[in-house]
Enzyme design. Sequence first.
Site, PDB file in Angstrom:
ATOM      1  CE  LYS A 366      -2.235  -1.163   3.618  1.00  0.00           C
ATOM      2  NZ  LYS A 366      -1.530  -2.661   4.070  1.00  0.00           N
ATOM      3  CB  SER A 684     -17.569 -17.556   5.755  1.00  0.00           C
ATOM      4  OG  SER A 684     -16.453 -17.972   6.408  1.00  0.00           O
ATOM      5  CE  LYS A 727     -13.724 -17.178   3.396  1.00  0.00           C
ATOM      6  NZ  LYS A 727     -15.158 -17.116   3.571  1.00  0.00           N
TER       7      LYS A 727
END
Length: 803
Positions: A366, A684, A727
């Site tokens: 960043k 999740s 994932k």
Amino acid sequence: MFFREKRSPDPHSLRLPMLPLKEVVVLPHANLALTVGRPKSLAAVEQAKGRDRQIFLVTQRLAEREEPGPDDVFAVGTIAHIENTLNMPDGTVRVILAGRHRARILDWVQSDPYFEVELERIEPVEVTREVLHLVRTVKTTFETYQKHNRDVPPEMVLAINAMEDPERLADTLIHNLSGLKVADRQQALEERDVEKRLQLVYQTLQTEIEFRQVERKHRQRSRKQAEHSKRESVLEQQMRDIQRELGDRESKGDLDDLAQALAERDLPELVRTRAERELRKLSQMNAMSAEATVLRTYLETLIDLPWSERSAERPGLDEAEAILDEDHYGLDKIKERIIEYLAVETLVDRMRGPILCLVGPPGVGKTSLARSIARATGRPFVRIALGGVRDEAEIRGHRRTYIGAMPGKLIQAMRRAGTVDPVMLLDEVDKMSSDFRGDPASALLEVLDPEQNTAFGDHYLDIDYDLSRVTFICTANTLDGIPIPLRDRLEIIRLTGYSDREKIEIGRRYLIPKQLRQHGLSDEDLRVPDDALQGIIRGWTREAGVRDLERKVAKLCRRVARKVVARGREEQVTVTPELLSDMLGVQVHEPDRNDQVDQVGLVRGLGVSQVGGSVLEIEVAALPGKGKLTLTGRPGEVMKESSSAVFTYVRSRAEALGLDPDFYETNDFHIHYPGLASGVEGPSAGIAMATAMVSALTGVPARHDTAMTGELSLRGRVLKIGGLKEKLLAAHRAGIRRVIIPERNRPDLDDVPGYVLDAIEILPAEHMDRVLLESLSSEGAAALFRSGRGSPSTMGSQAGGER
């Protein structure tokens, strides 16, 4: 209470008029004058004068009582002799008294027209040898006390030394010492033992001596400080006179420099008017004063600040895109956003700078990306670290009423940049805090609002400053620490973690050449192939970014540099996967693996944290019991709530799944998350927990080649989740061939690398029935649904959820 009914007279007692006293304790051997004004007290004095001039003096417990009763006076007082009386013009009587004996009240005889009590005298105890020694000590101590207290006349010392009677000595000193309170004097009056009274006198004298010594030291110190301050004042005045005589040449030279710099700068009219006024004020001040220093610094800040200067060079779109690609691999979205901004700026003469917020885990680039944006746009780069900032003055500056005042971080950064359109990085904007000094996040609301930052008010400048041309780039690890009003002003761009292939490319293109240069090596000294890089990524690092990977490459370079210094550049060192343990030490992380056997109650879920995605094993065991639900493996609060929702869903679907409707009353359930990654949290894992629970209850094994992610509602709907890219990358690393995802996450597949989608079969699902069909073994799933009351489609409608 002293009043006694029908008491027989005591042959050793005596009756005397009583004179109650307010805040005064009279001791034997004491002489004093009292002013008597209460009617009953005047009557008692007249009655005593008509008898043998003896009167009983006693102290009131409460001074505000004008008509004291038996309970309102102390039991012990002093029999005194009236030496003389004097009538005063106001009707009061001045009475001269001499204390004689201690006495105790036996009975309250009368209250009208004056107080009269029955008394018994208190005889003193026998004088011992210790008392005589204590008398000598008290006399010596009193002489020392008189030296420290000028209010005590020397004649008092002579009188005290002449006293041989311990009783008289103790009572006289107790009566005259100013350090004793009324309660202390009354206690001494009631004390028969003269030794204890002398000890009280001695302790009081010692305390007074110490107090006088401390007071004397403080007085001497104050006198010295006053003399020192006066001397400094005289010297300062002499210095001012000398400077005035010399014409203050040095100060005049500084003023000339400031005037010349002000004349050369192209300043807005308002700024120039303010600067010229402050310069005239400075010319009339003493150059050595603190206010002149503050004013000189203020003028220098006004002159140095950029008011209209802009960056000269503007790279073309192709050149800017090449710079971004040269500095960073991937990150296509942010690069596209910067190129779009440059294109619009080419068409528009004045464009407000964008306000971007790069959100992502540590180490994904960043800060370096912001520096690369500045290079691609041809603008200066300034960075402001906001981590831990909790003072609003850090943003808005200090008011010039304080010595040492300075502008805020934004104005200081603009002064360093030298142009009105720099790229300004507000680093770690999610880690600011607030306290009694203000809230810096609230101060940033004006800075990061394009409608307001055209006139930013800094307390130090006290002049509106235009920040609208600045390209603001904020960085944060999460959005949780950013207040909602501030978040609303930011254009959020999420930077997800890198895949293994992206890390290999970054390592080969950027990290290895950079570390070779920093360690004085070249390509001929060290070679790190892609398979070695992949081994480092999977076995020695576990992160979303590449910082730890860079540290491991640096360690390889240090090992080679040591070898080069010791033996010379003999041959190139090629790092193979087999050499990694020798060069980097024991492998830190076990790679994600996928067992090749279907098991009952074991399901693979997918999670994501600050270090990227991971495969989570979820185990469920059903045991005989009473319906207790136990969770282990350090799950977070959201995961605990999700497990409760899963349990409720399975109970509601018991009949459709062929389960005993009362199964939850005869079984205990244990849900375990072995090796749960730190920071993995969220709902999740709902469908994975539900699948594992159904598998454990029915005995149907779950497929080992299938992983899943999705939130489960009470009605069986599979809800959308986040972090799908990370994932799926984790599932790809573990060799999983099938992944069940929510149907609503289908559009997110566009962000997943193509090689991952080619290797994994993606199975979108809207309802839990679809998840069970795809995740349980084929034969077991078919038998399970045949044993229920309907097909999977009718089961979804029976649950009441939307398909």
